[in-house]
Design an enzyme around this catalytic site. Structure first.
Site, short mmCIF file in Angstrom:
data_model
loop_
_atom_site.label_atom_id
_atom_site.label_comp_id
_atom_site.label_asym_id
_atom_site.label_seq_id
_atom_site.Cartn_x
_atom_site.Cartn_y
_atom_site.Cartn_z
CE LYS A 165 -3.95 1.81 2.46
NZ LYS A 165 -5.04 1.65 3.53
CB SER B 189 -7.82 3.94 2.71
OG SER B 189 -7.17 3.19 3.49
CB SER C 268 -8.50 1.14 5.18
OG SER C 268 -9.20 2.42 5.61
#
Length: 460
Positions: free
Chosen positions: A80, A155, A179
């Site tokens: 990420k 996210s 997320s």
């Protein structure tokens, strides 16, 4: 073997270790897949192909030399874009860091490398992970691979979309308000929010902050379990890191377990399309021999506690920055309003909730509930503003089914539960007692094997 990119990480690790395929072959298959589908999905935003190829060649050389190897040896992984990667651009989804290249790896990245995984690049995230829709001013939006007009969630939306399309078999993510779980639900993959401290997150800014965690994502529960084993473990730089070694539970199924079913987590509005899919989960568990009971949850204290601590954290982490995007700036401004009395109230509320849920889990082994209150929504919408005709006061409100669980200090997994009539993925959330991550994964695996929803691939 014609579709190496859709083999599981567990199978790829076995094939590489037995030298039935090479790490270079596996990497090239995934790079080819990235080249083919990433332009449409926009999941991987920084590709480190040359660096990955050198690492794969070194992995094959190590095997040829008979050197000991880790559990993820030669398996591709994406990180990420919130996690620092030495020598690979890390933007945090913000124009303020558009050209930032860290000198050191994040702890999770370092542990994945130590386990033998091959880093292929970075996955898209909203600015500083703010919100459950993956869009930012640096790279734009990540699109849902099951319907390119829809959101991939967030996210960790880039991670989920990359997994769903076979660009990587493993991806890491973070979770404050859902997320790891929300994008897993939106993209038909598996995401685990571990118990805080299971995967330590050392910080010199907010070392005691327990709402935000790092964790694993994959297409199967077995792969999530494999990855968690590589990234979990004590680190003395985190004051609440768990010393106990993570060990998967034996494969015992779920017969006899006491399962609590909450269709709306205490009265939240849930889109009827999502409700129709998640309502099928209790019967699956009953068919597996579990004792399922619908419950009325009291999570009244969770909303205020989450919002107060989140606002305080955003001021602490980003209050000194100018030029922030609207969502991040809004959170910072909320933080400026937080008083000592607010924090005291939030702490008491969260303490009451923890004790209430401890009593709840004396009766039940796990809780099942919707992950998200809505199915994937149009990608051009910044957030969900209405559910079932009920107007939502702000961009956070549609995430409550995930963020209320974040306050519980409990492990929670999102597992594919089915599809809406128009083919959009929906996940079910499996929540366990604090520290019982292995139990959550055992239950998730039983559900996954009984339903097979995770085997449905996007049309790309």
């Amino acid at each position: 073997m014609s579709e190496l990119h859709y083999l599981t990480a567990t199978e790829l690790a076995r094939l590489i270790k037995t030298r039935e395929v090479s790490a270079v072959e596996v990497l090239r298959a995934h790079l080819d897949r990235i080249e083919k589908v990433n332009p449409a999905v926009n999941a991987i935003v920084t590709l480190a192909a040359d660096q990955a190829l050198r690492a794969a060649e070194a992995a094959d050389a190590a095997l040829a030399a008979g050197e000991p190897v880790g559990p993820l040896h030669g398996v591709p992984v994406a990180h990420k874009d919130l996690l620092d990667t030495a020598g690979i651009r890390t933007t945090y989804g913000s124009p303020l860091f558009a050209d930032h290249v860290p000198e050191q790896d994040d702890l999770v990245v370092r542990r994945l490398r130590a386990a033998g995984a091959i880093s292929v690049g970075k996955t898209n995230t909203p600015e500083f992970g703010t919100g459950s829709h993956t869009v930012n001013e640096v790279f734009g939006a990540t699109r849902n691979p099951y319907d390119l007009t829809k959101s991939a969630g967030g996210s960790s939306g880039g991670a989920a979309a990359a997994l769903a399309t076979g660009m990587v078999p493993l991806a890491d993510g973070t979770d404050m308000g859902g997320s790891l779980r929300n994008p897993a639900s939106f993209c038909n993959v598996v995401g685990l929010r571990p118990t805080p401290g299971r995967v330590p997150t050392p910080s010199d800014t907010a070392a005691w902050y327990t709402l935000s965690v790092s964790g694993p994502m994959a297409r199967t529960v077995d792969d999530v379990t494999l990855m968690l084993g590589a990234i979990a473990g004590f680190d003395r730089r985190s004051p609440f890191a768990i010393k106990e070694e993570f060990r998967p539970e034996p494969e015992q199924g779920v017969a006899g377990l006491r399962v609590a079913w909450s269709p709306d987590l205490g009265g939240l509005p849930v889109d009827p399309r999502t409700a129709a899919v998640t309502a099928t989960a209790p019967a699956v568990f009953e068919g597996l021999g579990a004792r399922v009971e619908e419950v009325e949850l009291d999570l009244e204290d969770a909303d205020d506690a989450f919002r107060t601590y989140r606002a305080w954290f955003y001021l602490l982490a980003h209050g000194d920055k100018s030029g922030l995007g609207p969502n991040t700036a809004w959170n910072v401004e909320q933080g400026r309003k937080v008083t000592g009395a607010d924090l005291a109230r939030a702490e008491m509320a969260r303490s009451r909730l923890y004790q209430r849920m401890a009593a709840f889990f004396d009766t039940y082994d796990v809780l099942i509930a919707p992950v998200s209150q809505v199915p994937p929504f149009p990608v051009e919408h910044p957030h969900v503003s209405e559910i079932n005709g009920q107007k939502l006061p702000d961009y956070l409100s549609w995430m409550r089914s995930a963020y209320l669980i974040s306050v519980l200090h409990a492990p929670a997994a999102s597992v594919p539960a089915g599809f809406t009539d128009d083919g959009l993925p929906v996940g079910v959330q499996i929540v366990g007692r604090p520290f019982e991550d292995a139990r959550v994964l055992r239950v998730a695996r039983a559900f996954e094997h009984a339903t097979g929803h995770g085997r449905r691939r996007p049309p790309l």
